[in-house]
Design a protein around this motif. Structure first.
Motif, short mmCIF file in Angstrom:
data_model
loop_
_atom_site.label_atom_id
_atom_site.label_comp_id
_atom_site.label_asym_id
_atom_site.label_seq_id
_atom_site.Cartn_x
_atom_site.Cartn_y
_atom_site.Cartn_z
N ARG A 113 20.84 -18.05 61.55
CA ARG A 113 22.05 -17.96 60.73
C ARG A 113 21.95 -18.88 59.51
N VAL A 114 21.49 -20.10 59.72
CA VAL A 114 21.37 -21.04 58.62
C VAL A 114 20.36 -20.56 57.59
N ASN A 115 19.22 -20.06 58.07
CA ASN A 115 18.17 -19.60 57.15
C ASN A 115 18.63 -18.43 56.29
N HIS A 116 19.50 -17.58 56.83
CA HIS A 116 19.90 -16.36 56.12
C HIS A 116 21.37 -16.38 55.67
N ASN A 117 21.99 -17.56 55.73
CA ASN A 117 23.37 -17.70 55.25
C ASN A 117 24.32 -16.73 55.94
N ILE A 118 24.17 -16.61 57.25
CA ILE A 118 25.04 -15.74 58.05
C ILE A 118 26.09 -16.62 58.73
N PRO A 119 27.37 -16.31 58.54
CA PRO A 119 28.42 -17.13 59.16
C PRO A 119 28.29 -17.18 60.68
N PHE A 120 28.75 -18.28 61.27
CA PHE A 120 28.78 -18.44 62.71
C PHE A 120 30.01 -17.72 63.26
N PRO A 121 30.04 -17.42 64.57
CA PRO A 121 31.16 -16.64 65.14
C PRO A 121 32.54 -17.20 64.81
N GLU A 122 32.72 -18.53 64.90
CA GLU A 122 34.04 -19.09 64.63
C GLU A 122 34.40 -18.96 63.15
N GLU A 123 33.40 -18.93 62.28
CA GLU A 123 33.67 -18.72 60.86
C GLU A 123 34.05 -17.27 60.59
N LYS B 214 35.54 -15.32 62.72
CA LYS B 214 36.94 -15.20 63.20
C LYS B 214 37.90 -15.79 62.19
N ALA B 215 37.54 -16.93 61.60
CA ALA B 215 38.41 -17.60 60.64
C ALA B 215 38.65 -16.75 59.40
N ILE B 216 37.65 -15.96 58.99
CA ILE B 216 37.82 -15.08 57.83
C ILE B 216 38.95 -14.09 58.10
N ARG B 217 38.88 -13.44 59.26
CA ARG B 217 39.89 -12.44 59.61
C ARG B 217 41.28 -13.06 59.73
N LEU B 218 41.36 -14.18 60.42
CA LEU B 218 42.65 -14.83 60.62
C LEU B 218 43.25 -15.33 59.31
N ASN B 219 42.39 -15.83 58.43
CA ASN B 219 42.88 -16.32 57.15
C ASN B 219 43.51 -15.20 56.32
N TYR B 220 42.95 -13.98 56.43
CA TYR B 220 43.50 -12.85 55.70
C TYR B 220 44.65 -12.17 56.46
N GLY B 221 44.86 -12.58 57.71
CA GLY B 221 45.96 -12.01 58.49
C GLY B 221 45.73 -10.56 58.87
N LEU B 222 44.48 -10.19 59.13
CA LEU B 222 44.14 -8.80 59.43
C LEU B 222 43.68 -8.64 60.87
N ASN B 223 43.73 -7.40 61.37
CA ASN B 223 43.21 -7.11 62.70
C ASN B 223 41.77 -6.58 62.59
N TYR B 224 41.15 -6.35 63.74
CA TYR B 224 39.76 -5.91 63.75
C TYR B 224 39.59 -4.58 63.02
N GLN B 225 40.48 -3.65 63.27
CA GLN B 225 40.36 -2.33 62.67
C GLN B 225 40.44 -2.40 61.15
N GLN B 226 41.34 -3.21 60.64
CA GLN B 226 41.48 -3.34 59.19
C GLN B 226 40.24 -3.98 58.57
N MET B 227 39.70 -5.02 59.22
CA MET B 227 38.47 -5.64 58.71
C MET B 227 37.32 -4.65 58.72
N THR B 228 37.25 -3.84 59.77
CA THR B 228 36.18 -2.85 59.89
C THR B 228 36.25 -1.83 58.76
N LYS B 229 37.45 -1.37 58.45
CA LYS B 229 37.62 -0.39 57.37
C LYS B 229 37.22 -0.97 56.02
N ILE B 230 37.60 -2.21 55.77
CA ILE B 230 37.31 -2.83 54.48
C ILE B 230 35.81 -3.08 54.30
#
Length: 331
Positions: A66-76, A78-94
């Motif tokens: 993850r560090v080598n390829h700048n891939i967020p960690f699982p808690e990060e 999750k934080a992206i979705r929660l910060n935008y106030g979206l559910n899984y389906q909405q994130m998937t569509k976007i």
């Protein structure tokens, strides 16, 4: 490093050794040096592992990738979705992911490199708004308006960048901070946990408790709690610029205590927030508290001076890599 353990061989019922070493492992056509632990049957020489040992190996392997390829960690993620106030389906569509893909990424599944880059870019609100506009046809009119407003009004920077800079400086997740989440909240609550549970504490002892908690958690789970770096100084392992960290945590007070004609600073606080931690992290914190609370500051310093993590890096106050966690004396 090898040591006998109180475990019977599944092959013969005989003695078993635990081996702790560094090996090269391949992941997605790349080679990584990772710490591994496994058992060896003394009678047959056969090697076997537990689920915990396998998880530890893959946690470190995935963290490096993850560090080598700048891939967020699982808690990060999750934080992206929660910060935008979206559910899984909405994130998937976007983002254009497959069904349930975002949920799986939050649970720890490794994204492809391209999806990882997309997730990393999605932390930028303006980029997220552009993606949303491109995916407008995926939503009904009313839902699109709600989603757009939710993204638009999300915090551009969920944490105080000033406080984050003071605590973490310009560090990135690496073996020198145990690939821990760089969360000012988690650091603050970890510090306050030990202060509160000790009924007040001197920074010297707090430094050792922080060190043991982070390194024990890495030893067991392959990730630190605080995401802090530690260095080996004269009085043992300490968080890097710990004085600045403690000075910038809300809710901590300082009392001047005079002992043997010398003034010392004692840290106090009235509360701490358990919700900042996972169950595993709380277990680690309480394990270290049970070990350290009965000990004096000098006793804890003396114990830390026996650790290879300090002995191997004390010359020049070096940073201590978390790979040294596998040699610490706490079980």
């Amino acid at each position: 490093m090898e040591k006998y353990v109180e475990l019977k061989s599944p092959f013969t019922g005989g003695k078993v050794k635990e081996v702790s070493t560094i090996e090269q492992h391949e992941f997605r056509k790349e080679m990584f040096s990772v710490h591994v632990r496994y058992y060896v049957c003394e009678d047959t020489g056969e090697r076997f592992t537990t689920t915990e040992q396998d998880e530890l190996l893959f946690n470190e392997l995935y963290s490096q990738y993850r560090v080598n390829h700048n891939i967020p960690f699982p808690e990060e993620i999750k934080a992206i979705r929660l910060n935008y106030g979206l559910n899984y389906q909405q994130m998937t569509k976007i983002l254009g992911f497959g069904t349930n893909q975002y949920a799986q990424y939050e649970k720890g599944q490794m994204p492809s490199e391209s999806n990882g880059k997309l997730l990393s870019a999605a932390q930028n609100r303006q980029f997220m708004l552009h993606l949303l506009e491109y995916s407008q046809t995926e939503f009904g009119e009313d839902e699109y308006k709600k989603v757009y407003q939710s993204v638009l009004t999300a915090e551009a920077k969920p944490e105080s960048e000033v406080q984050k800079q003071l605590i973490f400086r310009n560090t990135r997740r690496s073996i020198y901070n145990g690939f821990g989440m760089l969360s000012t909240r988690k650091v603050s609550e970890m510090v306050k946990f030990f202060i509160y549970q000790e009924g007040g504490i001197f920074p010297t002892k707090l430094n050792k408790e922080m060190f043991y908690a982070d390194f024990l958690h890495y030893k067991i789970h392959g990730q630190s709690i605080s995401g802090l770096q530690y260095q080996a100084i004269q009085y043992g392992p300490v968080p890097v610029h710990y004085d600045t960290i403690y000075d910038n945590i809300d809710g901590i007070s300082k009392d001047i205590v005079v002992s043997h004609n010398m003034e010392s600073t004692r840290l106090n606080c009235q509360t701490w927030d358990a919700s900042a931690f996972t169950e595993e992290e709380l277990h680690t914190l309480n394990t270290i508290l049970s070990m350290a609370r009965p000990m004096s500051t000098q006793d804890l310093i003396a114990q830390s001076h026996k650790e290879e993590a300090w002995l191997n890096h004390r010359e020049g106050n070096q940073l201590i890599p978390y790979s040294e966690a596998f040699g610490i004396s706490v079980a």
